[in-house]
Scaffold this motif. Structure first.
Motif, short mmCIF file in Angstrom:
data_model
loop_
_atom_site.label_atom_id
_atom_site.label_comp_id
_atom_site.label_asym_id
_atom_site.label_seq_id
_atom_site.Cartn_x
_atom_site.Cartn_y
_atom_site.Cartn_z
N LEU A 1 16.56 -25.53 -89.97
CA LEU A 1 17.56 -26.38 -89.35
C LEU A 1 18.45 -27.05 -90.38
O LEU A 1 19.66 -27.19 -90.19
N GLU B 1 22.46 -26.60 -90.77
CA GLU B 1 23.36 -27.75 -90.81
C GLU B 1 24.26 -27.70 -92.04
O GLU B 1 25.47 -27.95 -91.96
N ARG C 1 26.95 -25.08 -91.51
CA ARG C 1 27.95 -25.54 -90.55
C ARG C 1 28.92 -26.52 -91.21
O ARG C 1 30.14 -26.43 -91.03
N ARG D 1 30.63 -29.57 -82.65
CA ARG D 1 30.07 -28.42 -81.94
C ARG D 1 28.88 -27.86 -82.72
O ARG D 1 28.99 -26.84 -83.40
N ARG D 2 27.77 -28.53 -82.64
CA ARG D 2 26.57 -28.09 -83.35
C ARG D 2 26.05 -26.76 -82.84
O ARG D 2 25.45 -25.98 -83.58
N ASP D 3 26.27 -26.49 -81.55
CA ASP D 3 25.73 -25.26 -80.97
C ASP D 3 26.54 -24.03 -81.38
O ASP D 3 25.97 -22.95 -81.59
N ASP D 4 27.86 -24.18 -81.48
CA ASP D 4 28.71 -23.02 -81.78
C ASP D 4 29.96 -23.47 -82.54
O ASP D 4 31.06 -23.50 -81.97
N GLN E 1 32.97 -20.87 -82.56
CA GLN E 1 33.81 -20.82 -81.36
C GLN E 1 34.82 -21.95 -81.37
O GLN E 1 35.99 -21.77 -81.00
#
Length: 351
Positions: free
Chosen positions: A7, A11, A14, A71-74, A77
């Motif tokens: 994780l 992070e 990202r 947008r931690r999930d994607d 996108q």
């Protein structure tokens, strides 16, 4: 890799991705805003248009960065949506400049080039469509005003964008290529080596054994295959826990490598079973190295609890009766089985 470490790595990736795009967007839109401003100044643009240009060129890059961070999930996108918005606004400014030739072409080309780099030709076509649609709608609102002439002051205003932004894209692309090469090297290493011990995994070790067997069949050069088992490893896991068991495996792998020559090839054959391919070696020489390993393991204090372990070892020297690597492994495995039957903590040479 532990879940918290995975994780944390996700992070970090990202954040780095969002920051990299933020810097490129801030540079590109800032330089592009200078080009547009030169044209708007000549056309006597309204305060509202100047405010929109300032917001798009100097405030939007920060908002786009925050969108990606949120947008931690994607995040990818979210960045694609940001890039589509960039292209649409590029079409708006082309219409606002009444299609002034040089800045319009610069905006269209630069805003399409980075889309090709990031998302490929398909994504570039999609964003180019958004640019064209916005340009057409804005131009219609201004009565399809068309003045493609580029004045000398506007040419000068476009030079920083023309000179700096392509070089910045080149630097960023080179950095991405280097990172991709590093990741490819890491993935190749992960595919060949056991993560816990750093030794070759089973598949790669068997490949090394096959190579050595073929060399024997071609030239008759001696070679020995060794199989090693940590005695009563299940009892260690059950009695002390899997964390201690993992420590034992890692420490044993370190001891194993220290007892071998550079030409020898160790590998992790199974959970607590290890193998070694020893080229240009007779069984009499291999048994010396095996005995040294056996003694060092027996004398070593594994983990902070001072845990003691022993190993059983089976050897098999290559000979004409061995037709395949499976035969060779089975011969060493039979010797290892006899070592366990004799009470463990010993070495047996196979036929």
């Amino acid at each position: 890799m532990p879940l918290d470490a995975a994780l944390h790595l996700a992070e970090q990736n990202r954040v780095r991705y969002g920051l990299r795009m933020y810097l490129m967007r801030a540079l590109g839109l800032g330089l592009g805003a200078i080009c547009v401003a030169a044209v708007l100044y000549e056309h006597g643009a309204s305060p509202a248009l100047w405010g929109l240009l300032a917001a798009n060129g100097f405030a939007w890059p920060h908002l786009a960065y925050l969108r990606v961070r949120a947008r931690r999930d994607d995040p990818l996108q979210a960045e694609y949506q940001n890039l589509t918005f960039d292209a649409a606004m590029g079409g708006f400014w082309i219409a606002a400049m009444q299609f002034d030739a040089l800045p319009s072409v610069l905006l269209a080309v630069m805003l399409t080039m980075d889309k090709v780099i990031i998302g490929g030709a398909r994504f570039a076509r999609r964003t180019l469509g958004a640019m064209a649609a916005t340009c057409l709608a804005a131009s219609a609102a201004w009565g399809f005003a068309f003045d493609p002439r580029t004045s000398y002051p506007v040419v000068l205003a476009c030079l920083p964008f023309l000179a700096v932004y392509p070089m910045a894209i080149g630097v960023a692309t080179h950095a991405l290529a280097r990172r991709a090469r590093k990741q490819k090297t890491l993935l190749e290493k992960m595919a060949r080596f056991d993560a816990a011990t750093g030794l070759m995994n089973r598949q790669q070790w068997l490949h090394a054994a096959t190579h050595e067997l073929k060399r024997f069949q071609r030239s008759g050069r001696a070679g020995v295959l060794v199989l090693i088992d940590i005695d009563r490893f299940k009892d260690i896991n059950d009695g002390y826990g899997h964390t201690i068991g993992d420590e034992v495996v890692e420490e044993f792998a370190r001891l194993l490598k220290a007892c071998l020559r550079d030409v020898d090839t160790p590998g992790r054959y199974g959970g607590d079973e290890f193998g070694v391919v020893m080229p240009d070696t007779r069984w009499e020489e291999a048994i010396v190295a095996a005995e040294r390993l056996r003694r060092q393991v027996a004398a070593f204090a594994f983990s902070t609890r001072g845990l003691r372990c022993t190993v059983s070892i089976g050897l098999s020297e290559c000979h004409p009766g061995i037709a395949s690597v499976s035969d060779w492994v089975n011969s060493a495995d039979a010797a290892l089985y006899r070592a366990k039957a004799r009470g463990r903590d010993c070495i047996v040479v196979g036929c």
